[in-house]
Design a protein around this motif. Structure first.
Motif, PDB file in Angstrom:
ATOM      1  N   TYR A   1       0.664  -1.191  -0.037  1.00 46.94           N
ATOM      2  CA  TYR A   1      -0.158  -0.075  -0.186  1.00 46.94           C
ATOM      3  C   TYR A   1       0.940   1.137   0.123  1.00 46.94           C
ATOM      4  O   TYR A   1       1.784   1.306   0.808  1.00 46.94           O
ATOM      5  N   GLN A   2       0.636   1.991  -0.982  1.00 49.64           N
ATOM      6  CA  GLN A   2       1.389   3.458  -1.238  1.00 49.64           C
ATOM      7  C   GLN A   2       0.677   4.392  -0.668  1.00 49.64           C
ATOM      8  O   GLN A   2      -0.559   4.760  -1.240  1.00 49.64           O
ATOM      9  N   PRO A   3       0.702   5.139   0.464  1.00 49.54           N
ATOM     10  CA  PRO A   3       0.019   6.297   0.829  1.00 49.54           C
ATOM     11  C   PRO A   3       0.368   7.597  -0.274  1.00 49.54           C
ATOM     12  O   PRO A   3       1.045   7.729  -1.046  1.00 49.54           O
ATOM     13  N   TYR A   4      -1.094   8.348  -0.298  1.00 45.55           N
ATOM     14  CA  TYR A   4      -0.860   9.788  -1.084  1.00 45.55           C
ATOM     15  C   TYR A   4      -1.373  10.512   0.010  1.00 45.55           C
ATOM     16  O   TYR A   4      -2.099  10.260   1.025  1.00 45.55           O
TER      17      TYR A   4
ATOM     18  N   ILE B   1      -2.161  12.045   5.545  1.00 44.07           N
ATOM     19  CA  ILE B   1      -2.494  10.851   4.716  1.00 44.07           C
ATOM     20  C   ILE B   1      -4.083  11.211   4.282  1.00 44.07           C
ATOM     21  O   ILE B   1      -4.889  11.328   5.040  1.00 44.07           O
ATOM     22  N   ALA B   2      -4.156  10.959   2.648  1.00 44.79           N
ATOM     23  CA  ALA B   2      -5.242  11.022   2.169  1.00 44.79           C
ATOM     24  C   ALA B   2      -6.105   9.704   1.646  1.00 44.79           C
ATOM     25  O   ALA B   2      -7.199   9.510   1.669  1.00 44.79           O
TER      26      ALA B   2
ATOM     27  N   TRP C   1      -9.193  -0.346   8.240  1.00 43.73           N
ATOM     28  CA  TRP C   1      -8.270   1.189   8.528  1.00 43.73           C
ATOM     29  C   TRP C   1      -9.374   2.225   8.273  1.00 43.73           C
ATOM     30  O   TRP C   1      -8.907   3.495   8.909  1.00 43.73           O
ATOM     31  N   GLY C   2     -10.256   2.050   7.977  1.00 42.00           N
ATOM     32  CA  GLY C   2     -11.376   3.344   7.616  1.00 42.00           C
ATOM     33  C   GLY C   2     -10.786   4.330   6.650  1.00 42.00           C
ATOM     34  O   GLY C   2     -11.165   5.462   6.819  1.00 42.00           O
ATOM     35  N   THR C   3      -9.837   4.150   5.970  1.00 39.81           N
ATOM     36  CA  THR C   3      -9.359   4.997   4.936  1.00 39.81           C
ATOM     37  C   THR C   3      -9.919   4.967   3.739  1.00 39.81           C
ATOM     38  O   THR C   3     -10.204   3.735   3.295  1.00 39.81           O
ATOM     39  N   ASN C   4      -9.564   5.829   2.621  1.00 37.27           N
ATOM     40  CA  ASN C   4      -9.707   5.676   1.229  1.00 37.27           C
ATOM     41  C   ASN C   4      -8.621   4.706   0.810  1.00 37.27           C
ATOM     42  O   ASN C   4      -7.493   4.928   0.959  1.00 37.27           O
ATOM     43  N   ILE C   5      -8.914   3.756  -0.249  1.00 36.62           N
ATOM     44  CA  ILE C   5      -8.101   2.896  -0.750  1.00 36.62           C
ATOM     45  C   ILE C   5      -8.403   2.873  -2.305  1.00 36.62           C
ATOM     46  O   ILE C   5      -9.555   2.611  -2.648  1.00 36.62           O
ATOM     47  N   SER C   6      -7.301   2.923  -3.223  1.00 32.12           N
ATOM     48  CA  SER C   6      -7.677   2.926  -4.543  1.00 32.12           C
ATOM     49  C   SER C   6      -7.051   1.444  -5.095  1.00 32.12           C
ATOM     50  O   SER C   6      -6.034   1.071  -4.858  1.00 32.12           O
TER      51      SER C   6
ATOM     52  N   LYS D   1       7.352   4.582   0.014  1.00 29.71           N
ATOM     53  CA  LYS D   1       7.349   3.553  -1.173  1.00 29.71           C
ATOM     54  C   LYS D   1       6.012   2.753  -0.635  1.00 29.71           C
ATOM     55  O   LYS D   1       5.632   3.075   0.288  1.00 29.71           O
ATOM     56  N   PRO D   2       5.698   2.014  -1.726  1.00 32.53           N
ATOM     57  CA  PRO D   2       4.666   0.921  -1.136  1.00 32.53           C
ATOM     58  C   PRO D   2       5.114   0.149  -0.176  1.00 32.53           C
ATOM     59  O   PRO D   2       6.252  -0.301  -0.022  1.00 32.53           O
ATOM     60  N   LEU D   3       4.193   0.041   0.952  1.00 33.57           N
ATOM     61  CA  LEU D   3       4.348  -0.738   2.010  1.00 33.57           C
ATOM     62  C   LEU D   3       3.637  -2.047   2.282  1.00 33.57           C
ATOM     63  O   LEU D   3       2.489  -1.965   2.076  1.00 33.57           O
ATOM     64  N   PRO D   4       4.127  -3.044   2.957  1.00 33.32           N
ATOM     65  CA  PRO D   4       3.419  -4.132   3.144  1.00 33.32           C
ATOM     66  C   PRO D   4       2.580  -3.765   4.179  1.00 33.32           C
ATOM     67  O   PRO D   4       2.784  -2.766   5.093  1.00 33.32           O
ATOM     68  N   GLU D   5       1.321  -4.407   4.307  1.00 31.13           N
ATOM     69  CA  GLU D   5       0.240  -4.327   5.541  1.00 31.13           C
ATOM     70  C   GLU D   5       0.592  -4.002   6.731  1.00 31.13           C
ATOM     71  O   GLU D   5       0.481  -3.001   7.594  1.00 31.13           O
ATOM     72  N   LYS D   6       1.746  -4.907   7.147  1.00 33.40           N
ATOM     73  CA  LYS D   6       1.992  -4.885   8.761  1.00 33.40           C
ATOM     74  C   LYS D   6       2.892  -3.810   8.840  1.00 33.40           C
ATOM     75  O   LYS D   6       3.213  -3.300   9.980  1.00 33.40           O
ATOM     76  N   LYS D   7       3.292  -2.997   7.975  1.00 34.37           N
ATOM     77  CA  LYS D   7       4.322  -1.740   8.293  1.00 34.37           C
ATOM     78  C   LYS D   7       3.212  -0.513   8.376  1.00 34.37           C
ATOM     79  O   LYS D   7       3.744   0.564   8.424  1.00 34.37           O
ATOM     80  N   ILE D   8       2.206  -0.760   8.039  1.00 33.52           N
ATOM     81  CA  ILE D   8       1.032   0.537   8.099  1.00 33.52           C
ATOM     82  C   ILE D   8       0.405   0.566   9.494  1.00 33.52           C
ATOM     83  O   ILE D   8      -0.243  -0.384   9.884  1.00 33.52           O
ATOM     84  N   ALA D   9       0.312   1.949   9.948  1.00 30.52           N
ATOM     85  CA  ALA D   9      -0.297   2.169  11.220  1.00 30.52           C
ATOM     86  C   ALA D   9      -1.396   3.232  11.070  1.00 30.52           C
ATOM     87  O   ALA D   9      -0.736   4.182  10.521  1.00 30.52           O
ATOM     88  N   VAL D  10      -2.403   3.049  11.409  1.00 32.90           N
ATOM     89  CA  VAL D  10      -3.257   3.917  10.775  1.00 32.90           C
ATOM     90  C   VAL D  10      -4.190   4.364  12.025  1.00 32.90           C
ATOM     91  O   VAL D  10      -4.556   3.532  12.972  1.00 32.90           O
TER      92      VAL D  10
END
Ligand code: C2E
Ligand code: CA
Ligand code: CA
Length: 297
Positions: free
Chosen positions: A76-79, A87-88, A137-142, A288-297
């Protein structure tokens, strides 16, 4: 009159092989290649053809294995909002991670996957995976959607089944190539999507690299224009690329579309985009695009 189209392939002893088996296999690979090119073609074996066939075989086996053993995964790459750098949302980018830990990026396999029998099961998995992450995560995902999937009548029922609060946080990324083939059909599908309650957002990916017709921007219900990274990279040194980026942002704003700059790698590029009032930025400068486990929202 009867006309017969014949293709022929030739492998030569001993240059291309010393046994009948090798010579036959190499002539056969060459023959398959000539068929792709048309009829009435005579072709000599060459090593490049064999390499291409080997790659095809390797990728085919990889896709088959990934589909059967569930080896697809999303990075997942944030924008970010350009103004605040908050983070949007995230873009889901597929990877295959083999049992031995080897990671394959989509440039190696995506074209083959899109033309294989495994595409629809992959896209089903992809939509499920992304909607689950939106819930978590409750976020927008493309999600990037291939031309084939976009034209598949199953897309609308699949999207309709998603809970409307989740659907509202989903963005579908499509490229201009999809419109070119059939603009009326594209219009119809996009209108059907937009008629849903809380519809997903629609983004045009790699904008500027295809036909970039103004009428698409005017007529199609597109929410986000993603400016291709080649323009972002070149705009610092090249005034013409700078003008293109500025024009795309200005036009999109007038047409009430959001803009996202892809592939932002330097502070200089970021500063320019801020002054141009581009809505979102995405690129290695931020993450960079990150694996799921590296994402904290
Ligand atoms: P894309 O949709 O244009 O995705 C952006 C690509 O640029 C990604 O490559 C990303 O890792 C890379 N990128 C992001 N920031 C930067 C940067 O600052 N500099 C540079 N040089 N590159 C950056 P990736 O992940 O290898 O994906 C390649 C393409 O594969 C994607 O291009 C997309 O067209 C396709 N793809 C990826 N995931 C999927 C998927 O789930 N389904 C389908 N149908 N296509 C996918
Ligand atoms: Ca994309
Ligand atoms: Ca892109």
């Amino acid at each position: 009159m009867i006309s017969i189209n014949i293709n022929a392939a030739i492998s030569i002893f001993p240059k291309d092989g010393k046994s009948f088996k090798t010579l036959y296999e190499r002539a056969d690979i060459t023959l398959q290649q000539t068929k792709k090119a048309g009829s009435g073609i005579i072709q000599f074996f060459d090593a490049a053809i064999e390499k291409e066939a080997e790659k095809l075989w390797e990728v085919f086996n990889l896709i088959k294995k990934a589909s059967e053993e569930k080896l697809f995964t999303f990075y997942y790459q944030p924008y970010f909002y350009t103004k605040t750098l908050k983070i949007a949302g995230f873009e889901a980018l597929v990877r295959i991670i083999d049992r031995d830990g080897k990671l394959y990026t989509p440039d190696f396999f995506i074209d083959y996957l899109e033309n294989s029998q495994y595409l629809s099961s992959f896209e089903n998995w992809a939509i499920n995976e992304v909607t689950e992450k939106i819930k978590k995560w409750g976020t927008n995902i493309s999600l990037n959607i291939s031309g084939k999937t976009f034209s598949n009548p199953i897309l609308i029922p699949i999207l309709s089944e998603i809970t409307s609060e989740i659907r509202n946080k989903l963005t579908i990324e499509i490229t201009e190539r999809i419109f070119i083939n059939n603009p009326e059909y594209t219009m119809q599908i996009l209108s059907d999507i937009k008629r849903m309650k809380n519809p997903p957002k629609i983004a045009i990916d790699d904008f500027g690299t295809g036909y970039s017709s103004m009428s698409y921007l005017r007529d199609l219900p597109i929410d986000i224009v993603k400016i291709d990274k080649s323009f972002i990279k070149d705009m610092v040194e090249d005034k013409k690329s700078l003008a293109i980026v500025e024009t795309i942002i200005g036009l999109a704003k007038k047409l009430e579309k959001m803009t996202l700059a892809e592939g932002v790698e330097t502070e200089k590029e970021f500063t320019i985009l801020k002054t141009m009032d581009c809505d979102f930025v995405q690129g290695f400068l931020f993450s960079k695009p990150l694996p799921e486990k590296k994402i904290a929202v």
